[in-house]
Enzyme design. Structure first.
Site, short mmCIF file in Angstrom:
data_model
loop_
_atom_site.label_atom_id
_atom_site.label_comp_id
_atom_site.label_asym_id
_atom_site.label_seq_id
_atom_site.Cartn_x
_atom_site.Cartn_y
_atom_site.Cartn_z
N ALA A 64 0.87 -1.17 0.00
CA ALA A 64 0.00 0.00 0.00
C ALA A 64 0.91 1.23 0.00
O ALA A 64 2.09 1.14 0.40
CB ALA A 64 -0.89 -0.02 1.23
N GLY A 109 0.63 -5.00 0.92
CA GLY A 109 -0.60 -5.09 0.11
C GLY A 109 -0.38 -5.81 -1.21
O GLY A 109 -1.33 -6.34 -1.78
N GLU A 112 -0.67 -9.37 -0.38
CA GLU A 112 -2.09 -9.61 -0.08
C GLU A 112 -2.93 -9.65 -1.36
O GLU A 112 -3.87 -10.44 -1.47
CB GLU A 112 -2.59 -8.52 0.88
CG GLU A 112 -1.97 -8.66 2.27
CD GLU A 112 -2.20 -7.45 3.16
OE1 GLU A 112 -1.81 -6.34 2.77
OE2 GLU A 112 -2.79 -7.62 4.25
N GLU A 132 4.78 -5.02 7.30
CA GLU A 132 4.01 -3.96 7.95
C GLU A 132 4.47 -3.63 9.37
O GLU A 132 4.46 -2.47 9.77
CB GLU A 132 2.51 -4.32 7.97
CG GLU A 132 1.80 -4.16 6.65
CD GLU A 132 1.82 -5.42 5.78
OE1 GLU A 132 2.65 -6.33 6.05
OE2 GLU A 132 1.02 -5.50 4.85
N1 CO8 Z 1 4.59 3.18 -0.85
C1 CO8 Z 1 4.99 4.36 -1.38
N2 CO8 Z 1 6.10 4.49 -2.13
C2 CO8 Z 1 6.85 3.39 -2.34
C3 CO8 Z 1 6.49 2.14 -1.79
C4 CO8 Z 1 5.30 2.05 -1.03
N3 CO8 Z 1 4.86 0.89 -0.51
N4 CO8 Z 1 7.44 1.24 -2.15
C5 CO8 Z 1 8.34 1.90 -2.90
N5 CO8 Z 1 7.98 3.19 -3.02
C6 CO8 Z 1 8.70 4.26 -3.72
C7 CO8 Z 1 9.94 4.71 -2.98
O1 CO8 Z 1 9.60 5.64 -1.95
C8 CO8 Z 1 10.75 5.33 -4.08
O2 CO8 Z 1 10.25 6.61 -4.36
P1 CO8 Z 1 11.31 7.83 -4.66
O3 CO8 Z 1 12.03 7.42 -5.91
O4 CO8 Z 1 10.41 9.00 -4.84
O5 CO8 Z 1 12.22 7.90 -3.48
C9 CO8 Z 1 10.42 4.46 -5.29
O6 CO8 Z 1 9.21 3.76 -4.95
C10 CO8 Z 1 11.48 3.42 -5.58
O7 CO8 Z 1 11.71 2.71 -4.37
P2 CO8 Z 1 13.19 2.49 -3.74
O8 CO8 Z 1 14.09 3.59 -4.15
O9 CO8 Z 1 13.01 2.26 -2.26
O10 CO8 Z 1 13.61 1.17 -4.50
P3 CO8 Z 1 14.59 0.03 -3.95
O11 CO8 Z 1 14.84 -0.88 -5.08
O12 CO8 Z 1 15.77 0.63 -3.26
O13 CO8 Z 1 13.74 -0.74 -2.82
C11 CO8 Z 1 11.76 -1.82 -1.94
C12 CO8 Z 1 12.58 -1.44 -3.20
C13 CO8 Z 1 12.55 -2.84 -1.12
C14 CO8 Z 1 10.46 -2.44 -2.43
C15 CO8 Z 1 11.52 -0.55 -1.10
O14 CO8 Z 1 10.98 0.47 -1.96
C16 CO8 Z 1 10.55 -0.76 0.01
O15 CO8 Z 1 10.93 -1.29 1.04
N6 CO8 Z 1 9.27 -0.33 -0.18
C17 CO8 Z 1 8.26 -0.43 0.85
C18 CO8 Z 1 7.77 -1.85 0.96
C19 CO8 Z 1 6.76 -1.98 2.06
O16 CO8 Z 1 7.04 -1.76 3.22
N7 CO8 Z 1 5.54 -2.35 1.68
C20 CO8 Z 1 4.47 -2.53 2.62
C21 CO8 Z 1 3.71 -1.26 2.77
S1 CO8 Z 1 2.50 -1.36 4.04
C22 CO8 Z 1 1.24 -2.20 3.35
O17 CO8 Z 1 1.27 -2.63 2.22
C23 CO8 Z 1 0.05 -2.38 4.22
C24 CO8 Z 1 -1.15 -2.99 3.52
C25 CO8 Z 1 -2.36 -2.88 4.39
C26 CO8 Z 1 -2.72 -1.46 4.60
C27 CO8 Z 1 -3.88 -1.31 5.53
C28 CO8 Z 1 -4.17 0.17 5.69
C29 CO8 Z 1 -4.83 0.51 6.94
#
Ligand code: CO8
Length: 258
Positions: A64, A109, A112, A132
Site C-alpha cells: 500500500a 498489500g 495480499e 508492515e
Molecule cells: N509506498 C509508497 N512508495 C513506495 C512504496 C510504497 N509501498 N514502495 C516503494 N515506493 C517508492 C519509494 O519511496 C521510491 O520513491 P522515490 O524514488 O520518490 O524515493 C520508489 O518507490 C522506488 O523505491 P526504492 O528507491 O526504495 O527502491 P529500492 O529498489 O531501493 O527498494 C523496496 C525497493 C525494497 C520495495 C523498497 O521500496 C521498500 O521497502 N518499499 C516499501 C515496501 C513496504 O514496506 N511495503 C508494505 C507497505 S505497508 C502495506 O502494504 C500495508 C497494507 C495494508 C494497509 C492497511 C491500511 C490501513
C-alpha cells in the site's frame, strides 16, 4: 474505460491486467484501489481468465502507498483497510480463475493482492513479504486472514512478526506460489496455464471455484453438502452433456458456458 494506473491487454478470452504506478513500484494508493474496484465491476463478460501482474520488470506491487498512509488517523486507517480488503475480496470471488503473475516485489498489500488471486506463479526475481510491523501497522488488506490459510500459522506468524522478505524459491518451498520461472518466461507460463483453463467448461470451473472458496470457512459436513449441491448443478448445464458426449464419442468438446 479509461484508467490512470491500470493497463489492460486482451489475448482472446484471457485478460491481462497490469498495475502501473512506476514512480512508487506500483504501490497501491486509494485511486488505484478505486480503479481496481471499477475494473472488477465492469470486467468484460467475455473474459474467461484474468491475469494480474505489475507493470515494469521490478515490481508486482510494493505494498500500500506509505506516503498516503503516513498521516491517517484511526478512522481513516480503518476505511483504507476496508477499501483494500473489499476490492481484494471482489477479485477473490470473481466467477473466473485469477492468476497472479508475480514479476517482482510483492510486499505488504502486494503480497495480499497476490493471495486474493486463485493461483500465484512468480518470476525467479520476485520477493514476498509482509513488512508492515516494521512500519508500525499490521497487514490490513486481509493478510492476517489469508496468509495463515495458505502457508500455515507457524510460517505466516514468522513472516508477519519479523517482516522478513523471502525470495521466490522460498515462496515456492512454502507453497505461497505454484511455480517459478525466468522473468521472460513468466507471462508465457501464465498464458499457457490460462489457455488450459479456457479449454475447459466455464461453468464447471466457476462452480469448482465457488465450492473451494466457500468450503474455506465451513466445517466438513457443510462443505461436503455444498460440494454435492454444486456437483448436482453441473448436471443442469449443457456443457456437462457436451463434455461427456464428446468423451464417449471420442471427439473434442465444444463448450458454450451454459
Ligand atoms: N509506498 C509508497 N512508495 C513506495 C512504496 C510504497 N509501498 N514502495 C516503494 N515506493 C517508492 C519509494 O519511496 C521510491 O520513491 P522515490 O524514488 O520518490 O524515493 C520508489 O518507490 C522506488 O523505491 P526504492 O528507491 O526504495 O527502491 P529500492 O529498489 O531501493 O527498494 C523496496 C525497493 C525494497 C520495495 C523498497 O521500496 C521498500 O521497502 N518499499 C516499501 C515496501 C513496504 O514496506 N511495503 C508494505 C507497505 S505497508 C502495506 O502494504 C500495508 C497494507 C495494508 C494497509 C492497511 C491500511 C490501513
Amino acid at each position: 474505460m479509461d484508467y490512470n494506473f491500470l493497463k489492460i491487454e486482451k489475448h482472446d478470452a484471457i485478460t491481462v491486467l497490469k498495475i502501473s504506478a512506476p514512480k512508487s513500484l506500483n504501490a497501491l494508493n486509494s485511486t488505484i484501489l478505486t480503479e481496481l474496484d471499477r475494473f472488477v465491476d465492469s470486467i468484460d463478460p467475455a473474459t474467461r481468465v484474468l491475469i494480474i501482474t505489475g507493470d515494469g520488470d521490478k515490481s508486482f506491487v510494493a505494498g500500500a502507498d506509505i506516503s498516503e498512509m503516513a498521516h491517517l488517523d484511526e478512522q481513516e486507517g480503518y476505511e483504507f483497510g476496508k477499501l483494500g480488503a473489499a476490492v481484494f475480496r471482489k477479485i477473490e470471488v470473481l466467477p473466473i480463475p485469477v492468476i497472479a503473475a508475480v514479476n517482482g516485489f510483492a510486499l505488504g498489500g502486494g503480497c495480499e493482492l497476490a493471495m486474493a488471486c486463485d493461483i500465484r506463479i512468480a518470476s525467479v526475481k520476485a520477493k514476498f513479504g509482509q513488512p508492515e510491523v516494521g512500519l508500525g501497522i499490521i497487514p490490513g488488506f486481509s493478510g492476517t486472514y489469508r496468509l495463515p490459510k495458505l502457508i500455515g500459522q507457524g510460517y505466516a506468524k514468522e513472516m508477519i512478526y519479523t517482516g522478513k522478505i523471502i525470495r521466490a524459491d522460498e515462496a515456492l518451498r512454502i507453497g505461497l506460489v505454484n511455480s517459478i520461472h525466468e522473468p521472460e518466461e513468466l507471462m508465457p507460463a501464465a498464458i499457457e496455464m490460462a489457455k488450459k483453463m479456457v479449454a475447459c467448461a466455464p461453468m464447471a470451473i466457476c462452480l469448482a471455484k465457488l465450492s473451494m472458496n466457500e468450503n474455506y470457512d465451513l466445517n466438513a459436513p457443510e462443505a461436503l453438502e455444498l460440494e454435492s449441491k454444486l456437483f448436482g448443478k453441473c448436471f443442469a448445464t449443457t456443457d456437462q452433456k457436451e463434455g461427456m458426449d464428446a468423451f464417449l464419442n471420442k471427439r473434442p468438446a465444444k463448450f458454450t458456458g451454459k
